[in-house]
Motif scaffolding. Structure first.
Motif, PDB file in Angstrom:
ATOM      1  N   THR A  47      46.746  41.554  48.648  1.00  0.00           N
ATOM      2  CA  THR A  47      46.553  42.987  48.416  1.00  0.00           C
ATOM      3  C   THR A  47      47.845  43.660  47.937  1.00  0.00           C
TER       4      THR A  47
ATOM      5  N   VAL B 247      43.091  40.452  45.721  1.00  0.00           N
ATOM      6  CA  VAL B 247      42.641  41.812  46.045  1.00  0.00           C
ATOM      7  C   VAL B 247      41.282  41.756  46.738  1.00  0.00           C
ATOM      8  N   VAL B 248      40.975  42.774  47.502  1.00  0.00           N
ATOM      9  CA  VAL B 248      39.679  42.852  48.171  1.00  0.00           C
ATOM     10  C   VAL B 248      38.571  43.016  47.131  1.00  0.00           C
TER      11      VAL B 248
ATOM     12  N   PRO C 164      35.561  44.571  45.757  1.00  0.00           N
ATOM     13  CA  PRO C 164      34.878  45.838  46.052  1.00  0.00           C
ATOM     14  C   PRO C 164      33.443  45.655  46.525  1.00  0.00           C
TER      15      PRO C 164
ATOM     16  N   ARG D 116      34.487  51.344  48.960  1.00  0.00           N
ATOM     17  CA  ARG D 116      34.242  50.521  47.773  1.00  0.00           C
ATOM     18  C   ARG D 116      34.932  51.126  46.551  1.00  0.00           C
TER      19      ARG D 116
ATOM     20  N   TYR E 211      37.603  52.940  46.483  1.00  0.00           N
ATOM     21  CA  TYR E 211      39.042  52.743  46.621  1.00  0.00           C
ATOM     22  C   TYR E 211      39.441  51.329  46.191  1.00  0.00           C
ATOM     23  N   GLN E 212      38.693  50.341  46.662  1.00  0.00           N
ATOM     24  CA  GLN E 212      39.016  48.956  46.301  1.00  0.00           C
ATOM     25  C   GLN E 212      38.774  48.696  44.819  1.00  0.00           C
TER      26      GLN E 212
ATOM     27  N   LYS F  38      41.658  47.416  42.189  1.00  0.00           N
ATOM     28  CA  LYS F  38      41.498  46.185  41.404  1.00  0.00           C
ATOM     29  C   LYS F  38      41.600  46.487  39.916  1.00  0.00           C
TER      30      LYS F  38
ATOM     31  N   ALA G  10      39.607  37.960  43.680  1.00  0.00           N
ATOM     32  CA  ALA G  10      39.007  38.848  44.672  1.00  0.00           C
ATOM     33  C   ALA G  10      38.546  38.033  45.875  1.00  0.00           C
TER      34      ALA G  10
END
Length: 283
Positions: A82, A106-107, A109, A118, A120-121, A125, A146
């Motif tokens: 992240t 990265v997370v 979404p 969601r 925000y992620q 990304k 991801a």
């Protein structure tokens, strides 16, 4: 700047010393010794492709010293967990561009509930991918992967040399995801691989529902050891004894978030960024 076989303290500029002198207590020998900064790492930190506002934070984040402590160098395959807007990406991607691999994890979404989380992620990304695409000379070989924080998989088992995470552990604790994250780090690392952790340091252990943004150093070590890691070294590179850790708004009261009244700007600027543990673990 020419590379020198000196300790990290000898490489600071005068302006950095004024800002960060209290953060330089590093043990001189043993597993906590600070290795010399290599020419390649220093060149990446000094790179012209870095955002000026990011460079200003070097006085608090000590990137050359931190990466050297973690053993990051050309030829390594490195996953950063992240990376946010890419503060460390601006150093790591060029450092590993010609020899090595930089992967930004990265997370996903789609792995989080619909709504603000969601969005925000997704923005994070997309922003990182745009940053990489805008400057292929620096980021052309960087990859974005991801992962689902509920069941994290960062790549093939035993496939990378180094996993790095900067100021993320408090988020995983509050979301009850820390155990799975550390296990995921262990799986993706090669035998002998390094996990480097920098985290806001609490005065002592904090409860599971703590919202201050700080975590006890012994707690982070316990999380890593429970996943199978061995503590190989700790450093005070990113320590800040001015941080009293007792702010109503938690760590976000301090720079760079600065979530405080405008009238208190001088007070919190004088404190600087948070006191941080810097821990090196080995698989």
């Amino acid at each position: 700047m020419k590379a020198r076989s000196l300790s990290c303290a000898c490489l600071f500029t005068a302006s950095t010393l004024l800002l960060a002198a209290p953060a330089l207590a590093i043990k001189p020998a043993g597993p906590n010794a600070q290795p010399a900064i290599t020419a390649a790492v220093q060149a990446a930190v000094d790179g012209k492709g870095r955002t000026p506002d990011n460079v200003k934070r070097d006085a608090y984040r000590h990137p050359a010293q931190t990466l050297s402590f973690f053993g990051v160098e050309p030829g390594k395959s490195v996953i950063e967990i992240t990376p946010g807007s890419g503060w460390y990406s601006e150093i790591l991607a060029p450092l590993l561009h010609d020899n090595g691999h930089y992967i930004a994890a990265v997370v996903d979404p789609m792995a989080v509930p619909e709504g603000r989380a969601r969005d925000y992620q997704a923005r994070g990304k997309e922003g990182l991918e745009k940053k990489f695409a805008a400057n292929p000379a620096l980021y052309g070989k960087a990859r974005v992967v991801a992962f689902d924080p509920a069941a994290p998989q960062f790549g093939a088992d035993g496939s990378v040399d180094t996993v790095l995470t900067f100021r993320n552990v408090h988020n995983w604790r509050t979301a009850d995801q820390a155990e799975g994250m550390f296990k995921g780090f262990y799986r993706v690392l090669k035998p002998g691989g390094v996990l480097g952790v920098v985290e806001h340091r609490a005065k002592t252990d904090v409860p599971a529902d703590d919202k201050s943004g700080y975590v006890g150093q012994a707690q982070v070590i316990a999380m890593a050891e429970a996943a199978g890691f061995k503590l190989a070294g700790s450093s005070e590179i990113n320590a800040n004894p001015r941080d009293t850790k007792d702010y109503p708004g938690g760590v976000w009261t301090l720079p760079p978030s600065n979530n405080h009244d405008k009238a208190d700007d001088a007070k919190y600027k004088a404190i600087g960024e948070s006191d941080r543990m810097t821990l090196r673990f080995v698989k």
